[in-house]
Design a protein around this motif. Structure first.
Motif, PDB file in Angstrom:
ATOM      1  N   GLU A  68       0.816  -1.214   0.000  1.00  0.00           N
ATOM      2  CA  GLU A  68       0.000   0.000   0.000  1.00  0.00           C
ATOM      3  C   GLU A  68       0.848   1.262   0.000  1.00  0.00           C
ATOM      4  O   GLU A  68       0.534   2.237  -0.694  1.00  0.00           O
ATOM      5  N   SER A  69       1.949   1.255   0.757  1.00  0.00           N
ATOM      6  CA  SER A  69       2.819   2.435   0.782  1.00  0.00           C
ATOM      7  C   SER A  69       3.562   2.591  -0.545  1.00  0.00           C
ATOM      8  O   SER A  69       3.732   3.713  -1.041  1.00  0.00           O
ATOM      9  N   LEU A  70       3.957   1.480  -1.149  1.00  0.00           N
ATOM     10  CA  LEU A  70       4.640   1.534  -2.443  1.00  0.00           C
ATOM     11  C   LEU A  70       3.737   2.161  -3.503  1.00  0.00           C
ATOM     12  O   LEU A  70       4.197   2.933  -4.356  1.00  0.00           O
ATOM     13  N   ALA A  71       2.452   1.861  -3.438  1.00  0.00           N
ATOM     14  CA  ALA A  71       1.492   2.433  -4.389  1.00  0.00           C
ATOM     15  C   ALA A  71       1.403   3.951  -4.252  1.00  0.00           C
ATOM     16  O   ALA A  71       1.003   4.648  -5.196  1.00  0.00           O
ATOM     17  N   LEU A  72       1.816   4.457  -3.088  1.00  0.00           N
ATOM     18  CA  LEU A  72       1.810   5.911  -2.863  1.00  0.00           C
ATOM     19  C   LEU A  72       3.177   6.545  -3.067  1.00  0.00           C
ATOM     20  O   LEU A  72       3.337   7.745  -2.860  1.00  0.00           O
ATOM     21  N   GLY A  73       4.161   5.734  -3.453  1.00  0.00           N
ATOM     22  CA  GLY A  73       5.442   6.321  -3.815  1.00  0.00           C
ATOM     23  C   GLY A  73       6.681   5.780  -3.142  1.00  0.00           C
ATOM     24  O   GLY A  73       7.789   6.032  -3.596  1.00  0.00           O
ATOM     25  N   ALA A  74       6.539   5.038  -2.058  1.00  0.00           N
ATOM     26  CA  ALA A  74       7.728   4.504  -1.383  1.00  0.00           C
ATOM     27  C   ALA A  74       7.347   3.325  -0.511  1.00  0.00           C
ATOM     28  O   ALA A  74       6.357   3.378   0.219  1.00  0.00           O
ATOM     29  N   GLU A  75       8.138   2.255  -0.582  1.00  0.00           N
ATOM     30  CA  GLU A  75       7.822   1.069   0.217  1.00  0.00           C
ATOM     31  C   GLU A  75       8.256   1.259   1.663  1.00  0.00           C
ATOM     32  O   GLU A  75       9.404   1.596   1.947  1.00  0.00           O
ATOM     33  N   VAL A  76       7.317   1.034   2.573  1.00  0.00           N
ATOM     34  CA  VAL A  76       7.605   1.040   4.010  1.00  0.00           C
ATOM     35  C   VAL A  76       7.088  -0.282   4.560  1.00  0.00           C
ATOM     36  O   VAL A  76       5.913  -0.616   4.384  1.00  0.00           O
ATOM     37  N   ARG A  77       7.971  -1.036   5.196  1.00  0.00           N
ATOM     38  CA  ARG A  77       7.555  -2.311   5.760  1.00  0.00           C
ATOM     39  C   ARG A  77       6.712  -2.083   7.007  1.00  0.00           C
ATOM     40  O   ARG A  77       7.038  -1.247   7.852  1.00  0.00           O
ATOM     41  N   GLY A  78       5.633  -2.842   7.120  1.00  0.00           N
ATOM     42  CA  GLY A  78       4.759  -2.705   8.279  1.00  0.00           C
ATOM     43  C   GLY A  78       5.487  -2.942   9.589  1.00  0.00           C
ATOM     44  O   GLY A  78       5.272  -2.238  10.583  1.00  0.00           O
ATOM     45  N   LYS A  79       6.373  -3.935   9.600  1.00  0.00           N
ATOM     46  CA  LYS A  79       7.095  -4.257  10.835  1.00  0.00           C
ATOM     47  C   LYS A  79       7.981  -3.103  11.299  1.00  0.00           C
ATOM     48  O   LYS A  79       8.236  -2.960  12.502  1.00  0.00           O
ATOM     49  N   ASP A  80       8.437  -2.294  10.368  1.00  0.00           N
ATOM     50  CA  ASP A  80       9.346  -1.196  10.723  1.00  0.00           C
ATOM     51  C   ASP A  80       8.644  -0.070  11.470  1.00  0.00           C
ATOM     52  O   ASP A  80       9.285   0.690  12.214  1.00  0.00           O
ATOM     53  N   ILE A  81       7.354   0.072  11.264  1.00  0.00           N
ATOM     54  CA  ILE A  81       6.668   1.195  11.917  1.00  0.00           C
ATOM     55  C   ILE A  81       6.027   0.807  13.249  1.00  0.00           C
ATOM     56  O   ILE A  81       5.689   1.684  14.050  1.00  0.00           O
ATOM     57  N   LEU A  82       5.902  -0.480  13.522  1.00  0.00           N
ATOM     58  CA  LEU A  82       5.268  -0.894  14.783  1.00  0.00           C
ATOM     59  C   LEU A  82       5.992  -0.350  16.019  1.00  0.00           C
ATOM     60  O   LEU A  82       5.335   0.114  16.961  1.00  0.00           O
ATOM     61  N   PRO A  83       7.337  -0.354  16.043  1.00  0.00           N
ATOM     62  CA  PRO A  83       8.014   0.192  17.238  1.00  0.00           C
ATOM     63  C   PRO A  83       7.771   1.692  17.430  1.00  0.00           C
ATOM     64  O   PRO A  83       8.014   2.222  18.526  1.00  0.00           O
ATOM     65  N   LEU A  84       7.302   2.369  16.393  1.00  0.00           N
ATOM     66  CA  LEU A  84       7.082   3.814  16.487  1.00  0.00           C
ATOM     67  C   LEU A  84       5.795   4.153  17.221  1.00  0.00           C
ATOM     68  O   LEU A  84       5.545   5.319  17.549  1.00  0.00           O
ATOM     69  N   LEU A  85       4.983   3.144  17.491  1.00  0.00           N
ATOM     70  CA  LEU A  85       3.653   3.393  18.051  1.00  0.00           C
ATOM     71  C   LEU A  85       3.642   3.568  19.564  1.00  0.00           C
ATOM     72  O   LEU A  85       2.688   4.106  20.124  1.00  0.00           O
ATOM     73  N   ALA A  86       4.685   3.124  20.218  1.00  0.00           N
ATOM     74  CA  ALA A  86       4.701   3.144  21.684  1.00  0.00           C
ATOM     75  C   ALA A  86       5.056   4.525  22.203  1.00  0.00           C
ATOM     76  O   ALA A  86       6.190   4.806  22.563  1.00  0.00           O
ATOM     77  N   GLY A  87       4.076   5.408  22.253  1.00  0.00           N
ATOM     78  CA  GLY A  87       4.311   6.763  22.743  1.00  0.00           C
ATOM     79  C   GLY A  87       4.537   6.785  24.251  1.00  0.00           C
ATOM     80  O   GLY A  87       4.317   5.794  24.947  1.00  0.00           O
ATOM     81  N   ASP A  88       4.976   7.931  24.745  1.00  0.00           N
ATOM     82  CA  ASP A  88       5.208   8.092  26.183  1.00  0.00           C
ATOM     83  C   ASP A  88       3.923   8.555  26.865  1.00  0.00           C
ATOM     84  O   ASP A  88       3.190   9.393  26.324  1.00  0.00           O
TER      85      ASP A  88
END
Length: 210
Positions: A68-88
């Motif tokens: 889905e991200s590649l269709a918008l211009g750049a591939e982003v792996r789903g696993k790579d963004i999961l650690p970004l979700l743990a806010g303070d």
């Protein structure tokens, strides 16, 4: 007038993951907002929605999000963004929740991910559990197979709390999730910052929350 205050979790009681998304994109040289744009295209049935309803496993989510991200211009792996979700956790918002709880019923409706999708660091899981214990009722998308903005999830909450929607205040950081609550008759607060949200919540409840 009000009997209950219902809270979103991420971006309300914790810092917004959008800041982490922006840092990740800048560090990787990705197009600005590629992660958020991927999340909003076909937002009811995309990879993110399916994962929050626990309809796909982590490997499938990783692959679908990349497509889905590649269709918008750049591939982003789903696993790579999961650690970004743990806010303070925002201590001032947690304190406000404690004060609210003394006078009102409290609920939490959170679009979350299947258990262990993000992982935990140190004692954070216990801290989160302490905050969750402050709610009279919690609804997690990954446990029930429904997610905001499906109107049924809000109805489940008011039924669980035995309150009329018109007697509820609902806080969320996303406008798309506030709309169904507002249409049901709830008073809504869009959380842009903790300070702004607390000021609006104080005005609505008449309580001192800081």
């Amino acid at each position: 007038m009000f009997e209950a205050v219902i809270w979103d979790f991420g971006g309300v009681l914790t810092s917004s993951p959008f800041e982490a998304f922006a840092r990740f994109e800048a560090e990787r040289g990705l197009p600005a907002d590629i992660i958020r744009r991927t999340n909003t295209v076909n937002h009811l049935e995309n990879a993110w929605a399916k994962f929050e309803r626990a309809e796909v496993d982590i490997e499938t989510f990783d692959r679908l999000f990349a497509q889905e991200s590649l269709a918008l211009g750049a591939e982003v792996r789903g696993k790579d963004i999961l650690p970004l979700l743990a806010g303070d956790l925002r201590p001032e918002m947690v304190e406000a929740l404690r004060r609210i709880r003394a006078k009102f019923k409290t609920g939490c409706i959170t679009n979350n991910l299947p258990a262990n999708a993000i992982g935990s660091a140190g004692g954070r899981t216990l801290y989160i559990a302490e905050v969750m214990a402050l709610f009279d009722h919690v609804i997690e998308s990954a446990k029930i197979g429904l997610r905001k903005p499906d109107s049924k999830i809000y109805r489940m909450m008011v039924d669980a709390l035995s309150v009329d929607p018109a007697a509820c205040i609902y806080l969320d950081d996303l406008g798309v999730n506030l709309k169904p609550a507002r249409e049901m008759g709830m008073t809504t607060i869009k959380v842009v910052s903790a300070r702004q949200a607390l000021a609006e919540l104080e005005a609505a409840t008449g309580l001192s929350l800081r």
